[in-house]
Design a protein around this motif. Structure first.
Motif, PDB file in Angstrom:
ATOM      1  N   GLN A 107      29.335   2.239   3.352  1.00  0.00           N
ATOM      2  CA  GLN A 107      27.926   2.638   3.450  1.00  0.00           C
ATOM      3  C   GLN A 107      27.102   1.617   4.246  1.00  0.00           C
ATOM      4  OE1 GLN A 107      26.810   5.742   2.613  1.00  0.00           O
ATOM      5  NE2 GLN A 107      28.994   6.019   2.281  1.00  0.00           N
ATOM      6  N   GLU A 108      27.602   0.400   4.384  1.00  0.00           N
ATOM      7  CA  GLU A 108      26.923  -0.600   5.208  1.00  0.00           C
ATOM      8  C   GLU A 108      26.927  -0.216   6.690  1.00  0.00           C
ATOM      9  OE1 GLU A 108      28.114  -4.653   4.521  1.00  0.00           O
ATOM     10  OE2 GLU A 108      28.379  -4.273   2.387  1.00  0.00           O
ATOM     11  N   LEU A 109      27.751   0.744   7.066  1.00  0.00           N
ATOM     12  CA  LEU A 109      27.808   1.188   8.453  1.00  0.00           C
ATOM     13  C   LEU A 109      26.629   2.092   8.833  1.00  0.00           C
ATOM     14  CD1 LEU A 109      31.602   2.059   8.692  1.00  0.00           C
ATOM     15  CD2 LEU A 109      30.429   0.184   9.864  1.00  0.00           C
ATOM     16  N   LEU A 110      26.027   2.750   7.840  1.00  0.00           N
ATOM     17  CA  LEU A 110      24.949   3.702   8.125  1.00  0.00           C
ATOM     18  C   LEU A 110      23.841   3.072   8.959  1.00  0.00           C
ATOM     19  CD1 LEU A 110      24.513   5.778   4.870  1.00  0.00           C
ATOM     20  CD2 LEU A 110      25.157   6.610   7.126  1.00  0.00           C
ATOM     21  N   ASN A 111      23.444   3.786  10.006  1.00  0.00           N
ATOM     22  CA  ASN A 111      22.370   3.391  10.926  1.00  0.00           C
ATOM     23  C   ASN A 111      22.695   2.153  11.760  1.00  0.00           C
ATOM     24  OD1 ASN A 111      20.674   5.545  10.037  1.00  0.00           O
ATOM     25  ND2 ASN A 111      20.280   4.331   8.203  1.00  0.00           N
ATOM     26  N   LYS A 112      23.944   1.744  11.741  1.00  0.00           N
ATOM     27  CA  LYS A 112      24.382   0.594  12.536  1.00  0.00           C
ATOM     28  C   LYS A 112      24.518   1.032  13.998  1.00  0.00           C
ATOM     29  CE  LYS A 112      26.049  -3.563  11.544  1.00  0.00           C
ATOM     30  NZ  LYS A 112      25.181  -4.633  11.151  1.00  0.00           N
ATOM     31  N   GLU A 113      23.941   0.260  14.908  1.00  0.00           N
ATOM     32  CA  GLU A 113      24.134   0.527  16.331  1.00  0.00           C
ATOM     33  C   GLU A 113      25.446  -0.109  16.763  1.00  0.00           C
ATOM     34  OE1 GLU A 113      20.747  -0.678  18.634  1.00  0.00           O
ATOM     35  OE2 GLU A 113      19.678   1.146  18.092  1.00  0.00           O
ATOM     36  N   CYS A 114      26.114   0.579  17.673  1.00  0.00           N
ATOM     37  CA  CYS A 114      27.400   0.077  18.154  1.00  0.00           C
ATOM     38  C   CYS A 114      27.648   0.613  19.555  1.00  0.00           C
ATOM     39  CB  CYS A 114      28.526   0.504  17.213  1.00  0.00           C
ATOM     40  SG  CYS A 114      28.653   2.281  16.972  1.00  0.00           S
ATOM     41  N   GLU A 115      28.743   0.209  20.106  1.00  0.00           N
ATOM     42  CA  GLU A 115      29.190   0.688  21.410  1.00  0.00           C
ATOM     43  C   GLU A 115      30.538   1.357  21.186  1.00  0.00           C
ATOM     44  OE1 GLU A 115      30.607  -1.962  24.962  1.00  0.00           O
ATOM     45  OE2 GLU A 115      28.412  -1.956  24.859  1.00  0.00           O
ATOM     46  N   ILE A 116      30.666   2.612  21.620  1.00  0.00           N
ATOM     47  CA  ILE A 116      31.928   3.328  21.437  1.00  0.00           C
ATOM     48  C   ILE A 116      32.548   3.649  22.783  1.00  0.00           C
ATOM     49  CG2 ILE A 116      31.293   4.280  19.199  1.00  0.00           C
ATOM     50  CD1 ILE A 116      30.673   6.952  20.596  1.00  0.00           C
ATOM     51  N   THR A 117      33.865   3.658  22.810  1.00  0.00           N
ATOM     52  CA  THR A 117      34.595   4.042  24.015  1.00  0.00           C
ATOM     53  C   THR A 117      35.406   5.285  23.694  1.00  0.00           C
ATOM     54  OG1 THR A 117      34.716   1.751  24.756  1.00  0.00           O
ATOM     55  CG2 THR A 117      36.290   3.293  25.738  1.00  0.00           C
ATOM     56  N   ILE A 118      35.205   6.326  24.509  1.00  0.00           N
ATOM     57  CA  ILE A 118      35.895   7.607  24.343  1.00  0.00           C
ATOM     58  C   ILE A 118      36.760   7.850  25.563  1.00  0.00           C
ATOM     59  CG2 ILE A 118      35.579  10.102  24.152  1.00  0.00           C
ATOM     60  CD1 ILE A 118      32.870   9.468  22.766  1.00  0.00           C
ATOM     61  N   LYS A 119      37.999   8.276  25.322  1.00  0.00           N
ATOM     62  CA  LYS A 119      38.936   8.572  26.408  1.00  0.00           C
ATOM     63  C   LYS A 119      39.451   9.996  26.230  1.00  0.00           C
ATOM     64  CE  LYS A 119      43.230   7.137  28.521  1.00  0.00           C
ATOM     65  NZ  LYS A 119      44.457   6.394  28.388  1.00  0.00           N
ATOM     66  N   HIS A 120      39.472  10.745  27.314  1.00  0.00           N
ATOM     67  CA  HIS A 120      40.030  12.098  27.267  1.00  0.00           C
ATOM     68  C   HIS A 120      41.542  12.040  27.469  1.00  0.00           C
ATOM     69  CE1 HIS A 120      36.033  14.209  28.556  1.00  0.00           C
ATOM     70  NE2 HIS A 120      35.977  13.661  27.347  1.00  0.00           N
ATOM     71  N   THR A 121      42.259  12.809  26.670  1.00  0.00           N
ATOM     72  CA  THR A 121      43.711  12.936  26.823  1.00  0.00           C
ATOM     73  C   THR A 121      44.063  14.410  26.764  1.00  0.00           C
ATOM     74  OG1 THR A 121      44.073  12.663  24.443  1.00  0.00           O
ATOM     75  CG2 THR A 121      44.234  10.676  25.801  1.00  0.00           C
ATOM     76  N   GLN A 122      45.158  14.760  27.395  1.00  0.00           N
ATOM     77  CA  GLN A 122      45.642  16.138  27.396  1.00  0.00           C
ATOM     78  C   GLN A 122      46.657  16.313  26.275  1.00  0.00           C
ATOM     79  OE1 GLN A 122      44.246  18.501  29.438  1.00  0.00           O
ATOM     80  NE2 GLN A 122      42.918  16.749  29.861  1.00  0.00           N
ATOM     81  N   GLY A 123      46.526  17.416  25.568  1.00  0.00           N
ATOM     82  CA  GLY A 123      47.442  17.709  24.478  1.00  0.00           C
ATOM     83  C   GLY A 123      48.843  17.997  24.984  1.00  0.00           C
ATOM     84  N   LYS A 124      49.815  17.776  24.127  1.00  0.00           N
ATOM     85  CA  LYS A 124      51.228  18.038  24.446  1.00  0.00           C
ATOM     86  C   LYS A 124      51.817  18.911  23.349  1.00  0.00           C
ATOM     87  CE  LYS A 124      51.637  13.683  26.834  1.00  0.00           C
ATOM     88  NZ  LYS A 124      52.032  12.321  26.792  1.00  0.00           N
TER      89      LYS A 124
END
Length: 130
Positions: free
Chosen positions: A91-108
């Protein structure tokens, strides 16, 4: 959770690194009895300025293996020093600002033809982030 092009109710999250806010945190047990942490990240698409909400089902284990690394990143957001196992208060994570990295991958295999938006990393916010 991975948003895919095959699930029309979800918009595929864009690929890249984004400044985000953690807007929801909860526990989830799947039918096989595996406990997961569900974390919702909210951020803006820099191209369209649309608000994106990305839910991620995260294994609550600190490890270097794929699928486990992100939990360690989340723990580090609120506890920069190592903590004993089981003493993390999500619950300490709520409203926490962060930086996220998203990568697209193709399903197999049975997921062939689908595109997945995978959360690869969560970090403290750096300067000059989209």
């Amino acid at each position: 959770m991975q948003y895919t092009t095959a699930e029309p109710q979800f918009k595929l999250a864009p690929e890249g690194t984004f400044k985000a806010t953690i807007t929801d945190v909860s526990d989830w047990n799947n039918p096989e009895g595996q406990n997961k942490l569900v974390v919702e990240f909210t951020f803006s698409d820099p191209d369209t300025l649309d608000e994106i909400k990305k839910k991620e089902f995260i294994n609550p284990v600190i490890s270097e293996g794929d699928g486990f690394r992100v939990f360690g990143d989340l723990v580090a957001l609120v506890n920069p020093t190592p903590i004993p196992e089981g003493e993390f208060n999500e619950q300490e994570l709520l409203n926490k600002e962060c930086e996220i990295t998203i990568k697209h991958t193709q399903g197999k295999g049975k997921h062939e033809g689908k595109t997945f938006a995978n959360l690869m990393k969560v970090e403290a916010v750096k300067k000059n982030t989209k």
